[in-house]
Design a protein around this motif. Structure first.
Motif, short mmCIF file in Angstrom:
data_model
loop_
_atom_site.label_atom_id
_atom_site.label_comp_id
_atom_site.label_asym_id
_atom_site.label_seq_id
_atom_site.Cartn_x
_atom_site.Cartn_y
_atom_site.Cartn_z
N GLN A 1 -0.07 7.77 17.92
CA GLN A 1 -0.64 8.77 18.81
C GLN A 1 -0.80 8.18 20.20
O GLN A 1 -1.34 7.10 20.37
CB GLN A 1 -2.01 9.22 18.28
N VAL A 2 -0.29 8.90 21.20
CA VAL A 2 -0.48 8.48 22.59
C VAL A 2 -1.90 8.84 23.01
O VAL A 2 -2.30 10.00 22.91
CB VAL A 2 0.55 9.17 23.50
N GLN A 3 -2.65 7.87 23.45
CA GLN A 3 -4.02 8.09 23.92
C GLN A 3 -4.11 7.59 25.35
O GLN A 3 -4.03 6.40 25.60
CB GLN A 3 -5.02 7.36 23.03
N LEU A 4 -4.29 8.52 26.27
CA LEU A 4 -4.17 8.22 27.69
C LEU A 4 -5.54 8.06 28.34
O LEU A 4 -6.45 8.85 28.10
CB LEU A 4 -3.40 9.34 28.39
N ILE A 29 4.30 4.58 25.64
CA ILE A 29 4.79 5.75 26.37
C ILE A 29 6.32 5.77 26.46
O ILE A 29 6.89 6.66 27.08
CB ILE A 29 4.17 5.84 27.77
N THR A 30 6.95 4.80 25.85
CA THR A 30 8.40 4.75 25.86
C THR A 30 8.97 6.05 25.29
O THR A 30 8.56 6.51 24.23
CB THR A 30 8.89 3.58 25.00
N SER A 100 6.92 14.57 25.14
CA SER A 100 7.95 13.96 24.30
C SER A 100 9.35 14.53 24.55
O SER A 100 10.34 13.91 24.16
CB SER A 100 7.59 14.11 22.82
N LEU A 101 9.43 15.69 25.20
CA LEU A 101 10.75 16.26 25.48
C LEU A 101 11.45 15.54 26.62
O LEU A 101 12.63 15.78 26.88
CB LEU A 101 10.62 17.75 25.81
N ASN A 102 10.70 14.67 27.32
CA ASN A 102 11.27 13.87 28.42
C ASN A 102 11.93 14.76 29.48
O ASN A 102 13.04 14.50 29.93
CB ASN A 102 12.27 12.84 27.88
N MET A 103 11.21 15.80 29.87
CA MET A 103 11.70 16.73 30.89
C MET A 103 10.90 16.55 32.17
O MET A 103 9.73 16.18 32.14
CB MET A 103 11.52 18.17 30.40
N LEU A 104 11.52 16.88 33.28
CA LEU A 104 10.81 16.87 34.57
C LEU A 104 10.06 18.20 34.70
O LEU A 104 10.34 19.01 35.57
CB LEU A 104 11.79 16.67 35.71
N ALA A 105 9.10 18.39 33.82
CA ALA A 105 8.43 19.68 33.70
C ALA A 105 7.22 19.75 34.61
O ALA A 105 6.48 18.78 34.77
CB ALA A 105 8.00 19.91 32.26
N ARG A 110 4.52 21.72 28.47
CA ARG A 110 5.57 20.75 28.14
C ARG A 110 5.00 19.37 27.85
O ARG A 110 5.74 18.43 27.63
CB ARG A 110 6.56 20.64 29.29
N TYR A 111 3.68 19.25 27.83
CA TYR A 111 3.01 17.97 27.61
C TYR A 111 2.08 18.07 26.42
O TYR A 111 1.26 18.98 26.34
CB TYR A 111 2.23 17.56 28.86
N GLU A 112 2.20 17.12 25.51
CA GLU A 112 1.40 17.18 24.29
C GLU A 112 0.12 16.35 24.37
O GLU A 112 -0.84 16.63 23.63
CB GLU A 112 2.21 16.66 23.08
N HIS A 113 0.12 15.32 25.20
CA HIS A 113 -1.01 14.40 25.23
C HIS A 113 -1.59 14.34 26.63
O HIS A 113 -0.84 14.24 27.61
CB HIS A 113 -0.54 13.00 24.80
N TRP A 114 -2.91 14.34 26.69
CA TRP A 114 -3.61 14.39 27.97
C TRP A 114 -4.74 13.36 27.99
O TRP A 114 -5.37 13.09 26.97
CB TRP A 114 -4.22 15.78 28.19
N GLY A 115 -4.98 12.85 29.20
CA GLY A 115 -6.14 12.00 29.40
C GLY A 115 -7.36 12.84 29.76
O GLY A 115 -7.27 14.07 29.89
#
Length: 124
Positions: A1-4, A29-30, A100-105, A110-115
């Motif tokens: 899990q990405v934890q920002l 974050i790779t 995770s879609l690696n888009m310039l969104a 388009r983002y699943e993880h937030w700080g």
């Protein structure tokens, strides 16, 4: 899990600079596009900047283009937002996000993880 976790916010005078950092304490974050958003008092959260993986392409909102710079160091699991020529209108809580879609969104969905955000206040 990405934890920002964001850091680097604070109080600065108009015309000054700040550098925000966002580090993942969990999964690396790779492979993720990393974005910065902000919410000013009384306003909706808005897009600021995004960088893809592995950091070749970037995209900025019109309001910060030419003043802000986004970069990433995957060895440190960290993305940065260099903010220059700050204005009172830049006052906001700044959030980083991982997609995770690696888009310039430039949209939140388009983002699943937030700080949790870091406060930036620019005085006039």
């Amino acid at each position: 899990q990405v934890q920002l976790v964001e850091s680097g916010g604070g109080l600065v005078q108009a015309g000054g600079s700040l550098r925000l950092s966002c580090t993942s304490s969990g999964r690396a974050i790779t492979g993720y596009a990393m974005g910065w958003f902000r919410r000013a008092p009384g306003k909706e959260r808005e897009f600021v900047a995004v960088i893809d993986w592995p950091g070749i392409n970037t995209h900025y909102s019109d309001s910060v283009n030419g003043r802000f710079g986004i970069s990433r160091d995957d060895n440190k699991n960290t993305v940065y937002l260099e903010m220059n020529f700050l204005r009172p209108a830049d006052t906001a809580v700044y959030y980083c996000a991982a997609g995770s879609l690696n888009m310039l969104a430039d949209t939140e969905n388009r983002y699943e993880h937030w700080g949790q955000g870091t406060q930036v206040t620019v005085s006039s």
